[in-house]
Design an enzyme around this catalytic site. Structure first.
Site, PDB file in Angstrom:
ATOM      1  N   GLU A 134      -8.496  -0.250  13.985  1.00  0.00           N
ATOM      2  CA  GLU A 134      -8.900  -1.279  13.031  1.00  0.00           C
ATOM      3  C   GLU A 134      -7.845  -2.380  12.876  1.00  0.00           C
ATOM      4  O   GLU A 134      -6.684  -2.107  12.622  1.00  0.00           O
ATOM      5  CB  GLU A 134      -9.135  -0.639  11.658  1.00  0.00           C
ATOM      6  CG  GLU A 134      -9.497  -1.649  10.587  1.00  0.00           C
ATOM      7  CD  GLU A 134      -9.604  -1.023   9.189  1.00  0.00           C
ATOM      8  OE1 GLU A 134      -9.768   0.200   9.095  1.00  0.00           O
ATOM      9  OE2 GLU A 134      -9.511  -1.784   8.218  1.00  0.00           O
TER      10      GLU A 134
ATOM     11  N   ARG B  76       0.757   1.486  10.319  1.00  0.00           N
ATOM     12  CA  ARG B  76       0.480   1.817   8.922  1.00  0.00           C
ATOM     13  C   ARG B  76       1.778   1.671   8.135  1.00  0.00           C
ATOM     14  O   ARG B  76       2.682   2.486   8.269  1.00  0.00           O
ATOM     15  CB  ARG B  76      -0.046   3.254   8.837  1.00  0.00           C
ATOM     16  CG  ARG B  76      -0.632   3.658   7.507  1.00  0.00           C
ATOM     17  CD  ARG B  76      -1.243   5.052   7.571  1.00  0.00           C
ATOM     18  NE  ARG B  76      -2.377   5.111   8.485  1.00  0.00           N
ATOM     19  CZ  ARG B  76      -3.625   4.775   8.153  1.00  0.00           C
ATOM     20  NH1 ARG B  76      -3.902   4.399   6.922  1.00  0.00           N
ATOM     21  NH2 ARG B  76      -4.595   4.822   9.031  1.00  0.00           N
TER      22      ARG B  76
ATOM     23  N   ARG C 208       0.833  -1.208   0.000  1.00  0.00           N
ATOM     24  CA  ARG C 208       0.000   0.000   0.000  1.00  0.00           C
ATOM     25  C   ARG C 208       0.859   1.246   0.000  1.00  0.00           C
ATOM     26  O   ARG C 208       1.794   1.374   0.787  1.00  0.00           O
ATOM     27  CB  ARG C 208      -0.918  -0.021   1.228  1.00  0.00           C
ATOM     28  CG  ARG C 208      -1.788  -1.270   1.168  1.00  0.00           C
ATOM     29  CD  ARG C 208      -2.865  -1.305   2.197  1.00  0.00           C
ATOM     30  NE  ARG C 208      -3.630  -2.535   1.977  1.00  0.00           N
ATOM     31  CZ  ARG C 208      -4.651  -2.917   2.705  1.00  0.00           C
ATOM     32  NH1 ARG C 208      -5.063  -2.158   3.713  1.00  0.00           N
ATOM     33  NH2 ARG C 208      -5.291  -4.032   2.430  1.00  0.00           N
TER      34      ARG C 208
ATOM     35  N   ARG D   6      -0.607  -5.118  12.584  1.00  0.00           N
ATOM     36  CA  ARG D   6      -1.536  -4.574  13.567  1.00  0.00           C
ATOM     37  C   ARG D   6      -1.883  -5.600  14.638  1.00  0.00           C
ATOM     38  O   ARG D   6      -2.120  -5.241  15.788  1.00  0.00           O
ATOM     39  CB  ARG D   6      -2.808  -4.075  12.884  1.00  0.00           C
ATOM     40  CG  ARG D   6      -2.528  -2.820  12.080  1.00  0.00           C
ATOM     41  CD  ARG D   6      -3.775  -2.175  11.539  1.00  0.00           C
ATOM     42  NE  ARG D   6      -3.399  -0.999  10.754  1.00  0.00           N
ATOM     43  CZ  ARG D   6      -4.260  -0.168  10.191  1.00  0.00           C
ATOM     44  NH1 ARG D   6      -5.558  -0.393  10.332  1.00  0.00           N
ATOM     45  NH2 ARG D   6      -3.838   0.869   9.504  1.00  0.00           N
TER      46      ARG D   6
ATOM     47  N   SER E   9     -11.319  -6.248   8.688  1.00  0.00           N
ATOM     48  CA  SER E   9     -12.382  -5.577   7.967  1.00  0.00           C
ATOM     49  C   SER E   9     -13.043  -6.592   7.059  1.00  0.00           C
ATOM     50  O   SER E   9     -12.365  -7.360   6.389  1.00  0.00           O
ATOM     51  CB  SER E   9     -11.752  -4.466   7.140  1.00  0.00           C
ATOM     52  OG  SER E   9     -12.739  -3.798   6.407  1.00  0.00           O
TER      53      SER E   9
END
Length: 420
Positions: A346, A274, A259, A386, A349
RNA sequence: GGAGGGCUCGCAUAGUGGCCGAGUGCACCGGUCUUGAAAACCGGCAAGGGAAACCUUCGUGGGUUCAAAUCCCACGCCCUCCGCCA
């Protein structure tokens, strides 16, 4: 791709959906216009083509001067067929491009609003009370250093910002989490998959990542390939252009994810919350449209079970319309409690993409009434960095070591991660 | 990187310019027969658009032609051999 028939019948629903997402509703009318033009052009072309086919047949049968005459008019007709065909191709292309711009129709049950307008569905467990235990929690960066599990400095040295090395126990932790997740997935009937992450434009576009999300995708221009941000891309495209005959089909894909994190400058700059590259085990389902909603709940339950067993407090949220990806009609996130942030963040998802991706990727099934696009759904079983953050921060002990949750011990081979 | 072979309706194949949207076999579905099954026989069986007529699709994209699965060009993928790398 949305359903053009549904759009023609009820354009207002699509306008409302676009508005709820905070996107342009005007493109709905624009699409209706180009779609009209497309259908007109098709009718015109087909009329001429039918004429030409007939005439051509009579040319073959004719002889002598009659043939000459027929040839004469056939030539003229050929020219207008060609012109009409070009016009048709142009109109179809325009309609296709306009169609790609419209996001999936939102599930009316999804909360309307922006990122902050999510609904909390459930809160599980209680955030650990470090005050009562008499020590201040360290954040995952510090713990990662103390137990030598994460090396961010060297990650930055070699690969730049938002990069990291998982070292020693960190690397083992990833492997244990992946093995644990895959074993759960297999038990749940998922077929484990290790998909390619280098994918063609058609796969990227088919899963809806080349619209709003395009700036977050790595593009290899030299080869016209993309680095996928999730194995969802390759898993969805696995059945591209196929008619599936037994549904549901469930895959668990294990792959790196890439990403660019464009537009997130200054957000989560510390640590590995992130990052540009990470590993993830992703669940992916192809099912009948009428089963999609129930399947969505199922995916959420598998995610929940996984986090329950890691003994970490979390909450489940119903993501608001403005924060949904282009493909998703509805999305649930699990947010794990992160002690040093005093917040839920988060970690997984799950999205119900209804028939949106299948329509673009041409993945169908047959029932009594005909051939229809399947529904596709995806959900994170475990996203490594995460989850490591959540484990390290939530299970740290006063002496700086980290307790391993029971479920993970057999996969990790130890019950404590100790200071190096 | 070089040389050659291939790509047709689930699979295997036939098809060298109009009679081909396309034959055959296998598989599959329905029926007859049978206590049941098998066999045999009969029928159906690619996809998309369209109310229908009809139109589109023989790897993909262009071209030639009144007309292309069929001829020409480019590209993609698969296979074999050589080279290179592991």
């Amino acid at each position: 791709m949305i359903d053009l028939k549904a759009l023609r019948e009820n354009p207002e629903a699509f306008k409302a959906s676009q508005k709820a997402r905070g996107e342009d509703a005007g493109i709905v009318d624009k699409l209706l216009r180009v779609d009209d033009a497309r259908r007109e052009a098709i009718v015109e072309f087909e009329k001429l083509r039918a004429e030409q086919n007939l005439l051509s047949k009579s040319v073959g049968a004719a002889k002598g001067s009659e043939k000459e005459n027929l040839l004469e008019s056939a030539k003229k007709l050929a020219a207008s067929v060609k012109a009409a065909d070009a016009k048709r191709a142009e109109a179809e292309d325009a309609a296709h491009k306009a169609g790609l711009l419209i996001a999936n129709l939102i599930d009316p049950a999804a909360p309307v609003g922006g990122e902050a307008d999510f609904k909390v569905i459930e809160t599980v467990g209680k955030p650990r009370d470090f005050k009562a235990e008499g020590f201040a929690p360290k954040d995952h960066v510090e713990i990662g250093k103390v137990i030598k599990a994460i090396d961010i400095e060297r990650g930055a040295k070699v690969s730049g910002a938002r990069s990291y090395y998982l070292t020693g126990p960190g690397a083992l932790l990833e492997l244990a989490l992946v093995n644990y997740a895959i074993s759960l997935a297999v038990k749940g009937g998922f077929i484990p998959m290790i998909p390619p992450v280098l994918v063609k434009p058609v796969a990227m576009e088919g899963t809806g990542f080349l619209g709003q999300a395009a700036e977050n995708v790595y593009h290899l221009k030299e080869d016209e390939l993309y680095l996928a941000g999730t194995s969802e891309v390759a898993l969805a495209a696995f059945h591209m252009d196929e008619i599936l005959d037994q549904l549901p089909i469930r895959y668990a894909g294990y792959s790196p994810c890439f990403r660019r994190e464009a537009g997130s400058y200054g957000k989560d700059t510390r640590g590995i919350i992130r990052v540009h590259q990470f590993e993830k085990v992703e669940m992916f389902t192809f099912c009948k449209p009428e089963d999609a909603e129930a399947e969505h709940k199922r995916l959420l339950n598998w995610e929940r079970e996984f986090f329950d067993s890691l003994e970490i407090a979390y909450r489940v949220i119903d993501v608001a319309s403005g924060d949904l990806g282009a493909s998703a009609a509805r999305k649930f996130d699990i947010e794990a409690w992160i002690p040093t942030q005093g917040a839920y963040r988060e970690v997984t998802s799950t999205s119900n993409c209804t028939q949106f991706q299948a329509r673009r990727l041409n993945i169908r099934y047959k029932d009594k009434k005909g051939t229809k696009p399947v529904a596709t759904l995806n959900g994170t079983l475990v996203a490594i960095p995460r989850t490591i953050v959540a484990i390290l921060e939530n299970h740290q002990q006063k002496d700086g070591s980290v307790k391993v949750p029971k479920a993970l011990i057999p996969f990790l081979g130890m019950d404590t991660l100790v200071c190096a």
